[in-house]
Write a protein that holds these residues in place. Sequence first.
Motif, PDB file in Angstrom:
ATOM      1  N   GLY A 113       0.615  56.980  72.020  1.00 10.82           N
ATOM      2  CA  GLY A 113       0.091  56.472  73.170  1.00 10.82           C
ATOM      3  C   GLY A 113      -0.736  57.035  74.083  1.00 10.82           C
ATOM      4  N   ARG A 114      -1.562  56.541  74.793  1.00 19.33           N
ATOM      5  CA  ARG A 114      -2.222  57.057  75.832  1.00 19.33           C
ATOM      6  C   ARG A 114      -1.501  57.375  76.985  1.00 19.33           C
ATOM      7  N   HIS A 115      -0.191  56.825  77.108  1.00 17.34           N
ATOM      8  CA  HIS A 115       0.534  57.152  78.264  1.00 17.34           C
ATOM      9  C   HIS A 115       2.198  57.503  77.451  1.00 17.34           C
ATOM     10  N   GLU A 116       2.734  58.444  77.789  1.00 14.91           N
ATOM     11  CA  GLU A 116       4.025  59.036  77.181  1.00 14.91           C
ATOM     12  C   GLU A 116       5.083  58.585  78.148  1.00 14.91           C
ATOM     13  N   VAL A 117       5.723  57.550  77.646  1.00 12.02           N
ATOM     14  CA  VAL A 117       7.050  57.146  78.629  1.00 12.02           C
ATOM     15  C   VAL A 117       8.387  58.125  78.192  1.00 12.02           C
ATOM     16  N   CYS A 118       8.828  58.865  79.066  1.00  7.75           N
ATOM     17  CA  CYS A 118      10.031  59.407  78.781  1.00  7.75           C
ATOM     18  C   CYS A 118      11.279  59.080  79.662  1.00  7.75           C
ATOM     19  N   VAL A 119      12.288  58.840  79.020  1.00  8.88           N
ATOM     20  CA  VAL A 119      13.388  58.078  79.790  1.00  8.88           C
ATOM     21  C   VAL A 119      14.583  59.212  79.437  1.00  8.88           C
ATOM     22  N   CYS A 120      15.005  59.715  80.552  1.00  7.28           N
ATOM     23  CA  CYS A 120      16.073  60.861  80.854  1.00  7.28           C
ATOM     24  C   CYS A 120      17.378  60.172  80.396  1.00  7.28           C
ATOM     25  N   MET A 121      18.091  60.687  79.247  1.00  2.00           N
ATOM     26  CA  MET A 121      19.332  60.188  78.966  1.00  2.00           C
ATOM     27  C   MET A 121      20.540  61.160  79.179  1.00  2.00           C
ATOM     28  N   GLY A 122      20.192  62.161  80.120  1.00  2.00           N
ATOM     29  CA  GLY A 122      21.122  63.181  80.317  1.00  2.00           C
ATOM     30  C   GLY A 122      22.441  62.398  81.103  1.00  2.00           C
ATOM     31  N   THR A 123      23.506  63.246  81.442  1.00  2.00           N
ATOM     32  CA  THR A 123      24.602  62.705  81.811  1.00  2.00           C
ATOM     33  C   THR A 123      24.539  62.103  83.360  1.00  2.00           C
ATOM     34  N   ALA A 124      23.803  62.679  84.149  1.00  2.00           N
ATOM     35  CA  ALA A 124      23.781  62.090  85.494  1.00  2.00           C
ATOM     36  C   ALA A 124      22.887  60.948  85.306  1.00  2.00           C
ATOM     37  N   CYS A 125      21.877  60.885  84.450  1.00  2.00           N
ATOM     38  CA  CYS A 125      20.825  59.714  84.633  1.00  2.00           C
ATOM     39  C   CYS A 125      21.836  58.385  83.949  1.00  2.00           C
ATOM     40  N   GLY A 168      10.563  56.604  70.176  1.00  2.00           N
ATOM     41  CA  GLY A 168       9.824  57.235  69.196  1.00  2.00           C
ATOM     42  C   GLY A 168       8.649  56.391  68.444  1.00  2.00           C
ATOM     43  N   GLU A 169       8.646  55.167  68.982  1.00  2.00           N
ATOM     44  CA  GLU A 169       7.497  54.356  68.473  1.00  2.00           C
ATOM     45  C   GLU A 169       6.494  54.398  69.560  1.00  2.00           C
ATOM     46  N   THR A 170       5.156  53.726  69.079  1.00  2.00           N
ATOM     47  CA  THR A 170       3.961  53.388  70.145  1.00  2.00           C
ATOM     48  C   THR A 170       3.575  52.031  69.919  1.00  2.00           C
ATOM     49  N   THR A 171       3.038  51.323  70.982  1.00  2.00           N
ATOM     50  CA  THR A 171       2.708  50.157  71.105  1.00  2.00           C
ATOM     51  C   THR A 171       1.391  49.908  70.124  1.00  2.00           C
ATOM     52  N   ASP A 212      -1.299  48.631  70.811  1.00  2.00           N
ATOM     53  CA  ASP A 212      -2.643  48.838  71.363  1.00  2.00           C
ATOM     54  C   ASP A 212      -2.801  50.365  71.691  1.00  2.00           C
ATOM     55  N   LEU A 213      -1.904  50.976  71.192  1.00  2.00           N
ATOM     56  CA  LEU A 213      -1.876  52.578  71.520  1.00  2.00           C
ATOM     57  C   LEU A 213      -1.862  52.802  73.019  1.00  2.00           C
ATOM     58  N   ASN A 214      -1.255  52.115  73.809  1.00  2.00           N
ATOM     59  CA  ASN A 214      -1.359  52.512  75.278  1.00  2.00           C
ATOM     60  C   ASN A 214      -0.186  53.353  75.585  1.00  2.00           C
ATOM     61  N   PHE A 215       0.918  52.841  74.968  1.00  2.00           N
ATOM     62  CA  PHE A 215       2.373  53.621  75.335  1.00  2.00           C
ATOM     63  C   PHE A 215       2.961  54.162  74.204  1.00  2.00           C
ATOM     64  N   THR A 216       3.731  55.457  74.227  1.00  2.00           N
ATOM     65  CA  THR A 216       4.650  55.805  73.372  1.00  2.00           C
ATOM     66  C   THR A 216       5.936  55.984  74.318  1.00  2.00           C
ATOM     67  N   LEU A 217       7.036  55.696  73.502  1.00  2.00           N
ATOM     68  CA  LEU A 217       8.256  55.741  74.198  1.00  2.00           C
ATOM     69  C   LEU A 217       9.149  56.969  73.605  1.00  2.00           C
ATOM     70  N   GLU A 218       9.850  57.540  74.395  1.00  2.00           N
ATOM     71  CA  GLU A 218      10.752  58.698  73.910  1.00  2.00           C
ATOM     72  C   GLU A 218      11.795  58.682  74.767  1.00  2.00           C
ATOM     73  N   THR A 219      12.945  59.270  74.488  1.00  2.00           N
ATOM     74  CA  THR A 219      14.036  59.685  75.264  1.00  2.00           C
ATOM     75  C   THR A 219      14.518  61.255  75.108  1.00  2.00           C
ATOM     76  N   VAL A 220      14.855  61.729  76.224  1.00  2.00           N
ATOM     77  CA  VAL A 220      14.881  63.200  76.329  1.00  2.00           C
ATOM     78  C   VAL A 220      16.492  63.246  76.883  1.00  2.00           C
ATOM     79  N   ASN A 221      16.910  64.598  76.851  1.00  2.00           N
ATOM     80  CA  ASN A 221      18.570  64.776  76.924  1.00  2.00           C
ATOM     81  C   ASN A 221      18.417  65.166  78.675  1.00  2.00           C
ATOM     82  N   CYS A 222      17.302  65.739  79.267  1.00  2.00           N
ATOM     83  CA  CYS A 222      17.335  66.015  80.546  1.00  2.00           C
ATOM     84  C   CYS A 222      15.785  66.249  80.889  1.00  2.00           C
TER      85      CYS A 222
END
Length: 161
Positions: free
Chosen positions: A69-81, A102-105, A107-117
């Motif tokens: 996607g045009r916009h990459e959304v990363c959600v922190c899944m680390g311990t504090a978060c 790991g998926e993209t909308t 319309d290719l506007n957003f890609t969603l990812e999770t990160v450890n920190c």
Amino acid sequence: MTHSEIDTIIKDHGKKESAILAILQDIQSREKYLSKESLEYVGGKLHIPLTKLYRIATFFRAFSLMPRGRHEVCVCMGTACHVRGAQRVLDQIQLELGIRPGETTKDLNFTLETVNCLGVCAAGPVVAINGQYFGKMSPSKVEGTLKKFSEDKKGDKDAKA
């Protein structure tokens, strides 16, 4: 991406195998992923087997073989978060966008990812969109935050019209 654009990237880095990572990174940054056609073209120009290029592209997490996607959304899944509600934030983002990590909308506007920190534990839970950090995120803030980037896309369409 056109062949002439790829030729320019190859020329900038030199037509040698040792430049392959830099070449693929430049293609990825412009195209948002490494298409089969781009890999085939690079392989032909540098005389590198396509299988070797696929090994490189699948080894490094920074590369994607699927459109992003045009916009990459990363959600922190680390311990504090996590202890401050990151899972609820992630659930709300998934609901809003209709995709999982790991998926993209469509319309290719957003890609969603999770990160450890993301390294800003004091501001948790944290969401990063295109490298811009949004701290103290909550499920109620998700819609408004994503809308800023959806409106950005609409603005681009209006500017092109």
